[in-house]
Design a protein around this motif. Sequence first.
Motif, mmCIF file in Angstrom:
data_model
loop_
_atom_site.group_PDB
_atom_site.id
_atom_site.type_symbol
_atom_site.label_atom_id
_atom_site.label_comp_id
_atom_site.label_asym_id
_atom_site.label_seq_id
_atom_site.Cartn_x
_atom_site.Cartn_y
_atom_site.Cartn_z
ATOM 1 N N ASN A 1 0.816 -1.214 0.000
ATOM 2 C CA ASN A 1 0.000 0.000 0.000
ATOM 3 C C ASN A 1 0.851 1.266 0.000
ATOM 4 N N VAL A 2 2.031 1.189 0.584
ATOM 5 C CA VAL A 2 2.943 2.332 0.557
ATOM 6 C C VAL A 2 3.591 2.429 -0.821
ATOM 7 N N LEU A 3 4.116 1.311 -1.318
ATOM 8 C CA LEU A 3 4.865 1.315 -2.575
ATOM 9 C C LEU A 3 4.020 1.668 -3.792
ATOM 10 N N ILE A 4 2.751 1.261 -3.792
ATOM 11 C CA ILE A 4 1.932 1.538 -4.979
ATOM 12 C C ILE A 4 1.640 3.032 -5.132
ATOM 13 N N PHE A 5 1.743 3.800 -4.043
ATOM 14 C CA PHE A 5 1.495 5.237 -4.127
ATOM 15 C C PHE A 5 2.774 6.064 -4.190
ATOM 16 N N LEU A 6 3.916 5.421 -4.083
ATOM 17 C CA LEU A 6 5.181 6.137 -4.200
ATOM 18 C C LEU A 6 5.305 6.853 -5.553
ATOM 19 N N PHE B 1 5.029 19.840 -0.621
ATOM 20 C CA PHE B 1 4.845 18.592 0.113
ATOM 21 C C PHE B 1 3.397 18.472 0.583
ATOM 22 N N LEU B 2 2.853 19.581 1.087
ATOM 23 C CA LEU B 2 1.493 19.578 1.609
ATOM 24 C C LEU B 2 0.470 19.260 0.512
ATOM 25 N N MET B 3 0.618 19.885 -0.650
ATOM 26 C CA MET B 3 -0.349 19.644 -1.734
ATOM 27 C C MET B 3 -0.219 18.219 -2.274
ATOM 28 N N THR B 4 1.004 17.739 -2.398
ATOM 29 C CA THR B 4 1.203 16.371 -2.870
ATOM 30 C C THR B 4 0.615 15.376 -1.877
ATOM 31 N N SER B 5 0.800 15.629 -0.594
ATOM 32 C CA SER B 5 0.219 14.765 0.442
ATOM 33 C C SER B 5 -1.303 14.788 0.360
ATOM 34 N N PHE B 6 -1.863 15.981 0.183
ATOM 35 C CA PHE B 6 -3.319 16.134 0.080
ATOM 36 C C PHE B 6 -3.855 15.381 -1.144
ATOM 37 N N TYR B 7 -3.214 15.561 -2.299
ATOM 38 C CA TYR B 7 -3.670 14.882 -3.516
ATOM 39 C C TYR B 7 -3.481 13.368 -3.413
ATOM 40 N N SER B 8 -2.434 12.919 -2.715
ATOM 41 C CA SER B 8 -2.248 11.479 -2.491
ATOM 42 C C SER B 8 -3.412 10.919 -1.690
ATOM 43 N N MET B 9 -3.804 11.659 -0.655
ATOM 44 C CA MET B 9 -4.924 11.215 0.174
ATOM 45 C C MET B 9 -6.228 11.208 -0.624
ATOM 46 N N VAL B 10 -6.452 12.241 -1.433
ATOM 47 C CA VAL B 10 -7.683 12.321 -2.233
ATOM 48 C C VAL B 10 -7.726 11.189 -3.254
ATOM 49 N N PHE B 11 -6.610 10.938 -3.939
ATOM 50 C CA PHE B 11 -6.575 9.851 -4.917
ATOM 51 C C PHE B 11 -6.808 8.513 -4.229
ATOM 52 N N LEU C 1 -4.256 5.657 4.954
ATOM 53 C CA LEU C 1 -3.063 6.153 5.645
ATOM 54 C C LEU C 1 -1.783 5.681 4.950
ATOM 55 N N LEU C 2 -1.695 4.381 4.662
ATOM 56 C CA LEU C 2 -0.492 3.831 4.044
ATOM 57 C C LEU C 2 -0.269 4.391 2.640
ATOM 58 N N ASN C 3 -1.349 4.561 1.873
ATOM 59 C CA ASN C 3 -1.229 5.145 0.534
ATOM 60 C C ASN C 3 -0.725 6.580 0.605
ATOM 61 N N THR C 4 -1.240 7.337 1.552
ATOM 62 C CA THR C 4 -0.819 8.732 1.715
ATOM 63 C C THR C 4 0.655 8.801 2.113
ATOM 64 N N ILE C 5 1.084 7.914 2.981
ATOM 65 C CA ILE C 5 2.503 7.854 3.356
ATOM 66 C C ILE C 5 3.350 7.531 2.121
ATOM 67 N N GLY C 6 2.858 6.643 1.280
ATOM 68 C CA GLY C 6 3.555 6.323 0.030
ATOM 69 C C GLY C 6 3.697 7.541 -0.863
ATOM 70 N N GLY C 7 2.633 8.335 -0.980
ATOM 71 C CA GLY C 7 2.701 9.569 -1.767
ATOM 72 C C GLY C 7 3.710 10.549 -1.186
ATOM 73 N N MET C 8 3.751 10.636 0.131
ATOM 74 C CA MET C 8 4.724 11.522 0.798
ATOM 75 C C MET C 8 6.160 11.071 0.528
ATOM 76 N N LEU C 9 6.394 9.766 0.612
ATOM 77 C CA LEU C 9 7.728 9.240 0.329
ATOM 78 C C LEU C 9 8.114 9.464 -1.134
#
Length: 164
Positions: free
Chosen positions: A75-80, A95-105, A127-135
């Motif tokens: 779940n983390v890797l697929i959103f990286l 970082f904030l906008m990318t995190s927000f868009y990761s969560m929305v997606f 949560l895990l997907n959003t963390i992946g987007g942040m990474l």
Amino acid sequence: MSVRKRRQYRILGKILFVFYILFVFYFLLVSEAYGRTGEMQNYHYNLVLFKEIKRFWNYREQLGVFATAANLLGNVLIFLPFGFFMPMASKHRSFLMTSFYSMVFSLIVEISQLFLKVGCFDVDDLLLNTIGGMLGYITFTVCNWIRRKHDRKSSGKKSHNRQI
């Protein structure tokens, strides 16, 4: 790096981003390899944060390394890539906008799984997907820093050679 070359990279980033989005929807909603062979009869959801993460961790020996890694790490890797391509394909590079868009997606994917009855709506996945987007964003930032450092060195060498 020239403006033209930078523009080509942005176009390539946008194309890869679109392919990535299509891949995620296929993989998480349709792919038979991921167990999407048919519609479930009932809606499945988890609204308790850390419930599934804790369950997968506590039963990791019974479930096996692959199932545990597929759920938690997968779940983390697929959103990286989302976090990597988002700032490349968008004008919103924070970082904030990318995190927000990761969560929305991720929320769109989770809601789609719920309504199509092909998976489980899980806040832990969100949560895990959003963390992946942040990474992914952090990876993009590091790569961008390296590229800029390389560009400065290259332009410095050229100007130094002109002086000689």
